[in-house]
Write a protein that holds these residues in place. Sequence first.
Motif, short mmCIF file in Angstrom:
data_model
loop_
_atom_site.label_atom_id
_atom_site.label_comp_id
_atom_site.label_asym_id
_atom_site.label_seq_id
_atom_site.Cartn_x
_atom_site.Cartn_y
_atom_site.Cartn_z
N GLY A 456 0.80 -1.22 0.00
CA GLY A 456 0.00 0.00 0.00
C GLY A 456 0.83 1.27 0.00
N TYR A 457 2.00 1.24 -0.64
CA TYR A 457 2.86 2.43 -0.66
C TYR A 457 3.50 2.55 -2.02
CZ TYR A 457 6.64 -0.96 -0.28
OH TYR A 457 7.49 -2.01 -0.53
N SER A 458 4.14 3.71 -2.24
CA SER A 458 4.93 3.94 -3.45
C SER A 458 6.26 4.56 -3.05
CB SER A 458 4.18 4.85 -4.42
OG SER A 458 3.97 6.13 -3.83
N LEU A 459 7.28 4.40 -3.91
CA LEU A 459 8.61 4.91 -3.61
C LEU A 459 9.02 5.96 -4.63
CD1 LEU A 459 10.59 1.60 -2.84
CD2 LEU A 459 9.45 3.13 -1.22
N SER A 460 9.52 7.08 -4.12
CA SER A 460 10.12 8.10 -4.98
C SER A 460 11.60 8.21 -4.58
CB SER A 460 9.42 9.45 -4.80
OG SER A 460 10.02 10.45 -5.58
N ILE A 461 12.50 7.81 -5.50
CA ILE A 461 13.95 7.80 -5.22
C ILE A 461 14.54 9.07 -5.82
CG2 ILE A 461 16.08 6.51 -5.48
CD1 ILE A 461 14.31 4.00 -5.99
N GLU A 462 15.05 9.95 -4.96
CA GLU A 462 15.45 11.30 -5.38
C GLU A 462 16.91 11.56 -5.05
OE1 GLU A 462 12.66 13.65 -3.22
OE2 GLU A 462 10.91 12.91 -4.35
N GLY A 463 17.71 11.89 -6.07
CA GLY A 463 19.14 12.19 -5.89
C GLY A 463 19.39 13.68 -5.68
N HIS A 464 20.35 14.03 -4.77
CA HIS A 464 20.69 15.42 -4.46
C HIS A 464 22.21 15.60 -4.46
CE1 HIS A 464 16.54 16.35 -3.01
NE2 HIS A 464 16.56 15.06 -2.65
N LYS A 502 14.05 10.49 -9.70
CA LYS A 502 14.23 11.84 -10.21
C LYS A 502 15.55 12.41 -9.67
CE LYS A 502 10.39 13.30 -8.34
NZ LYS A 502 9.28 14.17 -7.87
N GLY A 503 16.23 13.21 -10.45
CA GLY A 503 17.42 13.91 -10.01
C GLY A 503 17.11 15.37 -9.77
N LEU A 504 17.44 15.86 -8.59
CA LEU A 504 17.13 17.24 -8.23
C LEU A 504 18.38 18.12 -8.15
CD1 LEU A 504 14.47 16.41 -5.50
CD2 LEU A 504 14.06 17.19 -7.83
N GLY A 505 19.57 17.52 -8.43
CA GLY A 505 20.80 18.32 -8.43
C GLY A 505 21.01 19.05 -7.13
N LYS A 506 21.37 20.33 -7.25
CA LYS A 506 21.64 21.14 -6.05
C LYS A 506 20.46 22.02 -5.65
CE LYS A 506 23.76 24.77 -8.94
NZ LYS A 506 25.01 25.54 -9.21
N GLU A 526 17.60 10.23 -1.30
CA GLU A 526 16.47 10.04 -0.37
C GLU A 526 15.44 9.11 -1.01
OE1 GLU A 526 16.55 14.25 2.11
OE2 GLU A 526 15.08 13.98 0.52
N ILE A 527 15.01 8.16 -0.20
CA ILE A 527 13.92 7.26 -0.63
C ILE A 527 12.66 7.70 0.12
CG2 ILE A 527 13.09 4.89 -0.79
CD1 ILE A 527 16.00 3.97 -0.67
N VAL A 528 11.68 8.25 -0.63
CA VAL A 528 10.43 8.73 -0.01
C VAL A 528 9.39 7.62 -0.13
CG1 VAL A 528 8.67 10.53 0.01
CG2 VAL A 528 11.01 11.08 -0.70
N ILE A 529 8.91 7.16 1.05
CA ILE A 529 7.87 6.11 1.08
C ILE A 529 6.52 6.81 1.30
CG2 ILE A 529 7.07 4.01 2.19
CD1 ILE A 529 9.93 3.58 3.20
N GLU A 530 5.70 6.85 0.26
CA GLU A 530 4.41 7.57 0.31
C GLU A 530 3.26 6.58 0.47
OE1 GLU A 530 5.20 11.48 -2.43
OE2 GLU A 530 4.89 9.58 -3.49
N ASP A 531 2.37 6.90 1.41
CA ASP A 531 1.19 6.07 1.66
C ASP A 531 0.16 6.31 0.54
OD1 ASP A 531 -0.85 4.59 2.65
OD2 ASP A 531 -1.11 5.74 4.50
N LYS A 532 -0.45 5.23 0.00
CA LYS A 532 -1.47 5.34 -1.04
C LYS A 532 -2.85 5.49 -0.40
CE LYS A 532 0.81 2.62 -4.66
NZ LYS A 532 0.70 1.43 -5.53
N GLU A 533 -3.21 6.74 -0.08
CA GLU A 533 -4.55 7.07 0.44
C GLU A 533 -4.92 6.20 1.64
OE1 GLU A 533 -7.26 6.73 -2.79
OE2 GLU A 533 -6.36 8.37 -3.92
#
Length: 538
Positions: A456-464, A502-506, A526-533
Amino acid sequence: MIRVSKQRCLLTFLIFLIALTFEAVAQENDHQNDKPALVQAVKPITGTRESLAITYPEGVTISVKLQGTQRLPLAKGEAKVERKRGATEIEIELDEMKPAKLFGGDYNTYVLWTVSPEGHTANAGEFIVRGNRSKLDVTTPLETFGMFITAEPHYLVPFPSRFVAMENTRPTHRLGGVISTSQIKYREHEGVYNFERETLANIQETKGESRSDIDQAKTAIELAERAGAAKFAPDELDRAKNDLLKAQLGVAHGTQVGTQTIQGKEIVRIAFEAQKLAEERSFQAALDAERQAHTDEAARLEKNIQEAQTEAEKARLLAEQRKMQFEMEERARQASESAKAQAEREAQAALLAKAQAELAAAKAAADAEMARLAKAQADAAAAAAQQQAEAAKKQAEEAQNKMQAALSKVVETRKTARGLILNLPDILFEFGKANLKLETREVLAKVSGILMVASGYSLSIEGHTDSVGSAEYNQKLSEARAESVYDYLLKSGVSGDIMNTKGLGKTQPRASNDTAKGRQENRRVEIVIEDKEGEMKF
């Protein structure tokens, strides 16, 4: 000389007899002229008309077509009729209509009538014409009845006019012998209404809604005046006139249509009451005058009989007295029968109106009860949904807390509005590269193990990155590191359908880039674990 005298005496006697004869004839004519005019208990009707009556079976919706008469030859309509629980519901839609005011004179609106097998007609409701269309929903207690539509002066008329605009036809329902039809007769209105046109066949259709409430009020007042309301119901007539004047002033000042409708209908009610009172009181006055005239005539005859000089004259007067008594008795009998028939018709109409009112009230109560039940069900469903939502939210929060506790033992984890965020610092990657170090793989292996038992979740993997170097360099590096984490988690069994990178750079530093410590903190994945509603489970 003697012979001449005898001749003169005979001539004088003949002249005297002729004079007596002329005097008797003159007196007889005077007596005839003095007789009172007849008073009718019921006004003469203009005629009768036939209507097609249909018997509607219980629980079946029957479609009945309505067709225009010579008054409105192009008009057409359809009625959906259903009888259930002892009442018959009628939904009518009309097309190709033209305002009744176009007939001119006293006509202002259209009224639907139902007619029973006994010929009793009932005013079922008024049609409001919008453009060339109109709708009406009504209820009747009748099971067998005919339907027709007439042009009328106002909506409260108790009897149909002779301006029949539409009539029902034989239904096209295919249930075999379930439906029965018959021809029934009903009486048209006794009164005479003014008009300018017998038909609207060559009159153009109008656009927009045709409201005639104020015109109906004016006509109702005119009908009351014709009935003698100025003499026999002056208070009611004055009240209607005063209210009409106020309504007309309101129209001149732009009163809303809804207000005009309410005012017009109330004026019609008052004027119609004045008309009924005037008719009743004028009839009673005429009846009293006739009775008094009969009393005077009877007294005159009795006096003449007593003073009669000869038996022949007395016999003639007695015969006249008997004839008058017979006529009086016969007229009294006819008046009594007519009054009785009228009372029966009015009683039947009153019963029908009462039944219609009771049906309307019952329908309104049933509708209100259904609305109450629907609201209660909606409230209960909303409350249940709210409880389920709260329970799901609580369950998701508990799952998120458990997951945070498990992940915090492996990697830095914090709780935010977006969800849980896992921080993989720069030291877990080779310098200036996206390659994962050995210890990074060990951390991600444990993270993937925890993620595999959750749902019941999704992952957003974001580089900084930090601010050192060009924006293009930092953007590509952040994207590459995010992709490296994605690939490792995918190989470890985490579904690619729930992950994105997604890459967010600086662009989103956590600390200041002015210090070495701050720059190190900004270089991360950062690995963002988002709850699906609220669907997260752990």
